[in-house]
Design an enzyme around this catalytic site. Structure first.
Site, PDB file in Angstrom:
ATOM      1  N   GLU A   3       5.124   3.140   0.369  1.00 51.66           N
ATOM      2  CA  GLU A   3       5.201   2.615  -0.999  1.00 51.66           C
ATOM      3  C   GLU A   3       6.624   2.129  -1.254  1.00 51.66           C
ATOM      4  O   GLU A   3       7.587   2.770  -0.835  1.00 51.66           O
ATOM      5  CB  GLU A   3       4.842   3.725  -2.004  1.00 51.66           C
ATOM      6  CG  GLU A   3       4.858   3.232  -3.455  1.00 51.66           C
ATOM      7  CD  GLU A   3       4.496   4.309  -4.483  1.00 51.66           C
ATOM      8  OE1 GLU A   3       4.716   5.503  -4.218  1.00 51.66           O
ATOM      9  OE2 GLU A   3       3.999   3.933  -5.567  1.00 51.66           O
ATOM     10  N   LYS A  55      -1.836  -0.860  -7.616  1.00 48.92           N
ATOM     11  CA  LYS A  55      -1.978   0.567  -7.955  1.00 48.92           C
ATOM     12  C   LYS A  55      -2.794   0.704  -9.242  1.00 48.92           C
ATOM     13  O   LYS A  55      -2.467   0.083 -10.270  1.00 48.92           O
ATOM     14  CB  LYS A  55      -0.585   1.160  -8.124  1.00 48.92           C
ATOM     15  CG  LYS A  55      -0.515   2.668  -8.226  1.00 48.92           C
ATOM     16  CD  LYS A  55       0.947   3.096  -8.248  1.00 48.92           C
ATOM     17  CE  LYS A  55       1.149   4.569  -8.104  1.00 48.92           C
ATOM     18  NZ  LYS A  55       2.573   4.908  -7.960  1.00 48.92           N
ATOM     19  N   CYS A  65      -0.181   5.933  -3.640  1.00 42.70           N
ATOM     20  CA  CYS A  65       0.448   7.167  -4.109  1.00 42.70           C
ATOM     21  C   CYS A  65      -0.373   7.934  -5.152  1.00 42.70           C
ATOM     22  O   CYS A  65      -1.306   8.616  -4.805  1.00 42.70           O
ATOM     23  CB  CYS A  65       1.862   6.857  -4.601  1.00 42.70           C
ATOM     24  SG  CYS A  65       2.887   8.339  -4.525  1.00 42.70           S
TER      25      CYS A  65
HETATM   26  N1  LIG Z   1       4.887   7.129  -6.589  1.00 37.47           N
HETATM   27  C1  LIG Z   1       4.018   7.952  -7.087  1.00 37.47           C
HETATM   28  O1  LIG Z   1       2.960   7.570  -7.551  1.00 37.47           O
HETATM   29  C2  LIG Z   1       4.399   9.393  -7.071  1.00 37.47           C
HETATM   30  C3  LIG Z   1       3.217  10.322  -7.240  1.00 37.47           C
HETATM   31  C4  LIG Z   1       3.632  11.747  -7.248  1.00 37.47           C
HETATM   32  O2  LIG Z   1       4.745  12.097  -6.913  1.00 37.47           O
HETATM   33  C5  LIG Z   1       2.636  12.717  -7.690  1.00 37.47           C
HETATM   34  O3  LIG Z   1       3.006  13.885  -7.822  1.00 37.47           O
HETATM   35  O4  LIG Z   1       1.469  12.372  -7.891  1.00 37.47           O
END
Ligand SMILES: NC(=O)CCC(=O)C(=O)O
Length: 297
Positions: free
Chosen positions: A63, A133, A174
């Site tokens: 990412e 996303k 993520c």
């Molecule tokens: N970049 C993200 O979306 C981080 C996601 C994350 O750290 C989480 O705990 O979920």
């Protein structure tokens, strides 16, 4: 059930033919990301070359691999897809190395809106998928971490599936990994692999990163990759690292710690078939019950 049988049909047709593959070598590239966009891109290209030299079929970047992860950076580093400099480099790199390339994510700028977007390139250098996303990372754990992606980004509204030699692969980015519904849809659509470029942090990383990736794998009986930036203690947002590949039994196939590196693993279609045959949870689900109960809550 139809999609489930499709996998078996494709497997028995393809895997018994010597020209077709039933296993893919996957390279998870955990990159050191700096505030120098060109260096980040050059570094990514160098690692993809190494992945190819080591016979990987698919290379996956993290990412936000061309930009520090933080809302104040997204506009400055944002670019149009597929006409921006990062995409041009990724396209050339995929073609030159004759490899499938999952381009982690970059800040995408389109009509004054910003998105956190993953592109996928085939060995001809063509963009075959683009995932924005869906679930933005907005959390507040007092004294630990507060992050509000929605201050800068808009969310995507589509699931994204692409094909590698007729096998379907789903994409998330993520925070998308926290939502099992998305992974369930990919499974129901016939995916054998879900890829999440992701940058968890020093609070939620140790708590949830591995657990979530393995959970999505075991729930859906497919392979799951999570590919993070390496940990950079000098950045505002310190990534947890720990890129990993989980298999359909929920076991960890490949895993690293927090430094810049590549790890390799295999997506083995026979293992998916065997797991789904031995523990046939997809056909045993009681959607007759869940759907009624869910809508009454
Ligand atoms: N970049 C993200 O979306 C981080 C996601 C994350 O750290 C989480 O705990 O979920």
């Amino acid at each position: 059930m139809k999609k489930f049988n499709n996998l078996f049909r494709i497997l028995s047709r393809n895997c018994n033919m010597s020209s077709s593959k039933c296993a893919f070598k996957v390279a998870l590239i955990q990159l050191h990301v700096t505030d120098d966009k060109n260096k980040n891109i050059e570094n990514a290209l160098k690692f993809v070359r190494t992945a190819k030299e080591n016979s990987a079929d698919i290379a996956i970047l993290p990412e936000c691999f061309n930009c520090p992860y933080g809302t104040k950076y997204f506009l400055k580093y944002g670019e149009e897809i597929p006409n921006g400099e990062t995409c041009k480099s990724l396209a050339q790199c995929a073609k030159k190395n004759n490899i499938y390339l999952v381009g982690g994510s970059i800040p995408e700028l389109q009509e004054k809106q910003l998105y956190n977007t993953c592109t996928v390139w085939n060995p001809l250098g063509q963009m075959i998928a683009k995932h924005r996303k869906i679930h933005l990372f907005d959390i507040d754990i007092p004294g630990k971490i507060t992050f509000k992606e929605s201050d800068a980004l808009s969310s995507g509204n589509q699931i994204t599936i692409f094909e590698i030699e007729k096998f379907k692969v789903g994409l998330g980015i993520c925070y998308d990994v926290r939502f099992p519904e998305l992974a369930n849809i990919y499974r129901k659509e016939g995916c054998i692999f879900i890829i999440y470029p992701g940058a968890f942090n020093m609070t939620t990383g140790p708590l949830h990163w591995k657990l979530l990736l393995r959970a999505r794998a075991v729930d859906n009986q497919l392979y799951v990759a999570g590919v993070s930036p390496a940990r950079n203690e000098n950045s505002d947002y310190v990534a947890w690292g720990h890129s990993l590949l989980a298999n359909p039994l929920g076991e960890t196939e490949a895993e690293t710690e927090h430094q810049e590196t590549i790890i390799y693993g295999t997506v083995d279609l026979k293992k998916i078939e065997e797991t789904r045959q031995n523990i046939p949870i997809l056909s045993q689900r009681r959607t007759d019950l869940y759907d009624i109960l869910y809508h009454h809550l």
